[in-house]
Design an enzyme around this catalytic site. Structure first.
Site, PDB file in Angstrom:
ATOM      1  N   ARG A  55       0.624  -1.079  -0.224  1.00  0.00           N
ATOM      2  CA  ARG A  55       0.005   0.140  -0.008  1.00  0.00           C
ATOM      3  C   ARG A  55       0.787   1.181   0.011  1.00  0.00           C
ATOM      4  O   ARG A  55       2.032   1.191   0.064  1.00  0.00           O
ATOM      5  CB  ARG A  55      -0.973   0.084   1.008  1.00  0.00           C
ATOM      6  N   GLY A  56       0.481   2.454  -0.107  1.00  0.00           N
ATOM      7  CA  GLY A  56       1.094   3.814  -0.011  1.00  0.00           C
ATOM      8  C   GLY A  56       0.960   3.940  -1.638  1.00  0.00           C
ATOM      9  O   GLY A  56       1.263   3.132  -2.703  1.00  0.00           O
ATOM     10  N   ALA A  57       0.751   5.366  -1.816  1.00  0.00           N
ATOM     11  CA  ALA A  57       0.774   5.770  -3.372  1.00  0.00           C
ATOM     12  C   ALA A  57       1.945   5.305  -4.367  1.00  0.00           C
ATOM     13  O   ALA A  57       1.333   4.834  -5.374  1.00  0.00           O
ATOM     14  CB  ALA A  57       0.450   7.162  -3.366  1.00  0.00           C
ATOM     15  N   ARG A  98      -8.008   0.583  -6.268  1.00  0.00           N
ATOM     16  CA  ARG A  98      -7.978   1.730  -5.276  1.00  0.00           C
ATOM     17  C   ARG A  98      -8.124   3.037  -6.134  1.00  0.00           C
ATOM     18  O   ARG A  98      -7.279   3.474  -6.797  1.00  0.00           O
ATOM     19  CB  ARG A  98      -6.537   1.622  -4.582  1.00  0.00           C
ATOM     20  N   GLN A 202      -1.222   2.180   9.958  1.00  0.00           N
ATOM     21  CA  GLN A 202      -0.063   2.135   9.183  1.00  0.00           C
ATOM     22  C   GLN A 202       1.072   2.877   9.988  1.00  0.00           C
ATOM     23  O   GLN A 202       2.429   2.622   9.926  1.00  0.00           O
ATOM     24  CB  GLN A 202       0.029   2.867   7.899  1.00  0.00           C
ATOM     25  N   ASP A 243      -1.983  11.178  -1.436  1.00  0.00           N
ATOM     26  CA  ASP A 243      -2.271  10.095  -2.357  1.00  0.00           C
ATOM     27  C   ASP A 243      -2.794  10.639  -3.690  1.00  0.00           C
ATOM     28  O   ASP A 243      -2.561  10.129  -4.838  1.00  0.00           O
ATOM     29  CB  ASP A 243      -3.435   9.318  -1.912  1.00  0.00           C
ATOM     30  N   ASN A 253      -5.036  12.563   1.455  1.00  0.00           N
ATOM     31  CA  ASN A 253      -4.021  11.694   2.055  1.00  0.00           C
ATOM     32  C   ASN A 253      -4.718  10.748   3.238  1.00  0.00           C
ATOM     33  O   ASN A 253      -6.223  11.260   3.278  1.00  0.00           O
ATOM     34  CB  ASN A 253      -3.063  12.531   2.881  1.00  0.00           C
TER      35      ASN A 253
END
Ligand code: MRU
Length: 364
Positions: A55-57, A98, A202, A243, A253
């Site tokens: 995960r994470g942009a 997503r 997270q 994001d 975000n």
């Protein structure tokens, strides 16, 4: 990033491609277990993005690019027409995983554009090479963000961050954590306040783990405690990731970012957003046009962790029937942001000018 495994320090990336497979750190297992897992084909990759194995942009973007590369390899023996149809469907599948992170859409578009002409064999090569350059761009942008952002950090700074915008959210280094890493490497004393970041934690699980690996001093705090520490004068600066950044500087975000920005402004604490070009979406006029992902209520209803026997287990917090809303992101209006830390330098307000100067043209 450096990872200590069984007393040994290893250099690893968040994800990479080996032949037709994607290999990656399974972020659902951290911090309790460090495990490398494998995604055999683009359908598994789409599922892994949705289920947040990574995960994470930035990491989502690189996985999206490699997902297209996997699809191209899967279809390499088809006719041109069959190849195009297969690739188009794969891109749709990956795009649906997503909706908020701009990096995913940029990466898929770049790889799809690389595939528009030539024989199937030539297109496959072009896609793989483009997916690799998405990953390399991600890595070099993260490093440059660290170098530019480091200059904003004074010796002794106490910095608040939200969610995980570290190496795990990219290929390495990260965005919000990259300036902190560079400051630490250059001998500045820094202390990081890490928001726990409910519901998926997270901050508590991933950011704390990364800082621990690097030996950077930190404390995890519950999300509701950040305002308290800001008012106490214990926080000198806030750095978060993003994001998606709209053309006017509004930022999507992790949920809770907006509140931190408002409280930072109230307490005159600089609030920086660290993000690479791939996170900026110049086709999006302002934050009202950013789609906010709503995730499974189960993420709020229960929590995962280790039980007393050290086994992974899930505990129910609310009753099964409890009504729950679970937006994954929020939008922070540009007026709350002191600057953007990017790979081309620090962007300052008015953002509709500085963002276009850095990454586009007013006409384009
Ligand atoms: O839901 P996640 O874990 O993918 O959300 C991640 C964040 O919100 C990060 O802060 C964001 O991606 C910026 S770092 C790439």
């Amino acid at each position: 990033m450096k990872v200590k495994i069984d007393g040994e320090t290893r250099e690893v990336r968040t994800l990479w491609m080996e032949g037709q497979k994607i290999r990656l750190i399974d972020q659902r297992r951290l911090p309790h277990r460090f495990e490398i897992t494998t995604l055999e084909n683009h359908k598994e990759t789409a599922k892994a993005i949705k289920n947040m194995v990574m995960r994470g942009a930035g990491a989502i973007g690189v996985a999206g690019g490699y997902g297209i590369a996997q699809a191209a390899l899967e279809a390499q023996h088809m006719s041109v027409k069959g190849f195009e149809t297969y690739l188009f469907e794969a891109a749709e599948r990956l795009r649906k995983t997503r909706p908020t992170a701009a990096n995913l859409f940029h990466a898929i578009d770049r790889c799809m554009e690389a595939s528009i002409s030539g024989s199937v064999h030539e297109r496959v090569r072009a896609i793989i090479s483009e997916a690799d350059s998405v990953a390399e761009d991600d890595l070099s942008a993260s490093r440059r963000i660290g170098e530019y952002g480091c200059d904003l950090i004074d010796d002794g700074f106490r910095i608040l961050t939200h969610c995980n915008a570290g190496a795990l959210a990219f290929i390495d280094y990260g965005t919000a954590l990259s300036p902190i890493r560079f400051a630490h490497m250059r001998g500045k004393q820094v202390f990081v306040f890490v928001d726990e970041t409910r519901p998926r934690c997270q901050g508590a699980r991933l950011t704390a783990w990364e800082l621990e690996q690097e030996g950077i001093p930190y404390a995890v705090i519950v999300d509701n405690a950040a305002g308290y520490y800001m008012r106490q004068g214990e926080i000198d600066m806030v750095i978060v990731g993003a994001d998606r950044v709209a053309a006017n500087g509004d930022v999507a975000n992790k949920i809770g970012t907006y509140e931190k920005a408002v409280v930072a402004k109230e307490n005159r604490i600089p609030f920086y957003v660290a993000a690479p070009r791939m996170t900026f979406d110049l086709s999006c006029r302002n934050g009202d046009f950013i789609e906010i992902e709503e995730r499974d209520p189960e993420e709020v209803r229960s929590m995962w962790g280790l039980n007393e026997e050290g086994k992974p287990s899930k505990v129910l917090i609310s009753e099964e029937k409890t009504n729950i809303r679970n937006p994954a992101f929020d939008v922070t209006p540009a007026e709350f942001i002191s600057g953007f830390i990017t790979e081309v330098g620090i962007l300052r307000p008015p953002y509709s000018d500085s963002i276009y100067e850095a990454f586009g043209s007013k006409e384009g």
